[in-house]
Design a protein around this motif. Structure first.
Motif, PDB file in Angstrom:
ATOM      1  N   THR A 114       0.754  -1.186   0.006  1.00  0.00           N
ATOM      2  CA  THR A 114      -0.228   0.039   0.084  1.00  0.00           C
ATOM      3  C   THR A 114       0.796   1.292   0.033  1.00  0.00           C
ATOM      4  OG1 THR A 114      -0.248   0.035   2.355  1.00  0.00           O
ATOM      5  CG2 THR A 114      -1.824  -1.287   1.284  1.00  0.00           C
ATOM      6  N   LEU A 115       2.067   1.219   0.276  1.00  0.00           N
ATOM      7  CA  LEU A 115       3.133   2.297   0.331  1.00  0.00           C
ATOM      8  C   LEU A 115       3.432   2.956  -1.200  1.00  0.00           C
ATOM      9  CD1 LEU A 115       5.408   1.127   3.108  1.00  0.00           C
ATOM     10  CD2 LEU A 115       3.505   2.569   3.294  1.00  0.00           C
ATOM     11  N   LYS A 116       3.585   4.340  -1.075  1.00  0.00           N
ATOM     12  CA  LYS A 116       4.222   4.555  -2.247  1.00  0.00           C
ATOM     13  C   LYS A 116       5.554   4.155  -2.597  1.00  0.00           C
ATOM     14  CE  LYS A 116       0.793   7.588  -3.705  1.00  0.00           C
ATOM     15  NZ  LYS A 116       1.088   9.085  -3.530  1.00  0.00           N
ATOM     16  N   THR A 123       1.731   3.194  -5.980  1.00  0.00           N
ATOM     17  CA  THR A 123       1.945   2.448  -4.833  1.00  0.00           C
ATOM     18  C   THR A 123       3.009   1.211  -5.397  1.00  0.00           C
ATOM     19  OG1 THR A 123      -0.065   0.925  -5.100  1.00  0.00           O
ATOM     20  CG2 THR A 123      -0.266   2.864  -3.841  1.00  0.00           C
TER      21      THR A 123
END
Length: 302
Positions: A114-116, A123
């Motif tokens: 879910t992180l950039k 993501t």
């Protein structure tokens, strides 16, 4: 047109796409199932999902340390073929994921996705989808471990095995420590110790081994009291095989890893303690892909 959770589940089963992607597709198509499938295909997600069912047991294990952050990571990312694992695009993706882990400290794989992605507005999951579509193979981020402190990494066989070791020491900046650390990491790569030391071995593992050794001694015709003495001796050998600090040092069999550590600490004028380590081997425990060329050719000419 409204849709329900059952519709999302049905779309997911039909396309193999993620739950959130299916929900978004239904939102954008006003609940129309056919349009939702078309939406996913247009986004390339359905194609990526189709590839996700294929076996991915090749790939690489990668390890890296950031001296500025005093943090390190070891991770495994899988692909279907070794050929793709050597692809520059794949390798850059591996490094991008490693940097994301180092800088953003995700707790687990779900959070990581879910992180950039480092250096991107997308993501990690979105970049992964792009790589699957561009490269044309199933790609999976399988696992990772992140540590902080005085760390050393080692990669063996071009990414077949990766090791990350953490030390508690006051000589990390001295000449000779890095060489020592590499030696320990190489020991772990080569000998694959299951535990750091005897204290780390679970009691049930020790008891099970004692039972096996006792039966072996009894089968050799030894009486119970002699068998017990034999087991005590053999359990020492068991610890020596599975515990890192008790193993013979691969570069000098006259030393154990613990003795080598102590001698290095004395030589550098400080203290060194191996506190933890992680060893990943590419594809361990995964189903392997087996290509039957003869059957493939026979199928083509039918």
């Amino acid at each position: 047109m409204a849709f329900t959770a059952k519709d999302v589940k049905s779309l997911r089963e039909q396309t193999g796409c993620g739950m959130m992607d299916c929900k978004k597709a239904l939102e954008n198509s006003d609940g129309d199932m056919d349009k939702a499938v078309e939406y996913l295909r247009e986004k390339g997600l359905a194609a990526a999902a189709k590839k996700s069912g294929r076996i991915a047991a090749e790939g690489v294990v990668f390890a890296e340390v950031s001296p500025a952050d005093k943090a390190g990571v070891v991770l495994e990312i899988n692909a279907e073929t070794d050929f793709v694992a050597q692809n520059n695009m794949f390798q850059e993706f591996v490094k991008q994921v490693a940097q994301t882990i180092l800088k953003q400290k995700p707790a687990d794989l779900d959070t990581l996705l879910t992180l950039k992605a480092d250096g991107s507005d997308l993501t990690v999951a979105e970049v992964l989808h792009e790589k699957v579509l561009t490269i044309g193979e199933n790609i999976k981020i399988r696992r990772f471990a992140r540590m902080e402190g005085d760390l050393i990494t080692y990669i063996h066989g071009g990414g077949r095995i990766g090791v990350l070791v953490q030390f508690e020491t006051d000589v990390a900046g001295k000449d000779g420590f890095e060489e020592f650390g590499k030696d320990i990491a190489m020991q772990i790569a080569a000998m694959n110790p299951r535990y750091l030391n005897e204290q780390a071995v679970p009691a049930d593992v020790v008891e099970e081994e004692k039972k096996v050794l006792t039966v072996q001694a009894m089968n050799e015709g030894k009486p119970q009291n002699i068998a017990e003495k034999m087991v005590n001796g053999r359990i020492r050998k068991f610890f020596k095989e599975i515990c890192l600090v008790d193993q013979d040092f691969i570069k000098d069999a006259d030393l154990t890893v613990q003795k080598y550590t102590q001698e290095t600490a004395k030589k550098l004028g400080g203290s060194i303690k191996i506190t933890q380590y992680v060893r990943f081997e590419k594809g361990e425990g995964l189903e392997k892909r087996h290509d039957d060329l003869a059957a493939e050719v026979a199928g083509m000419v039918k």
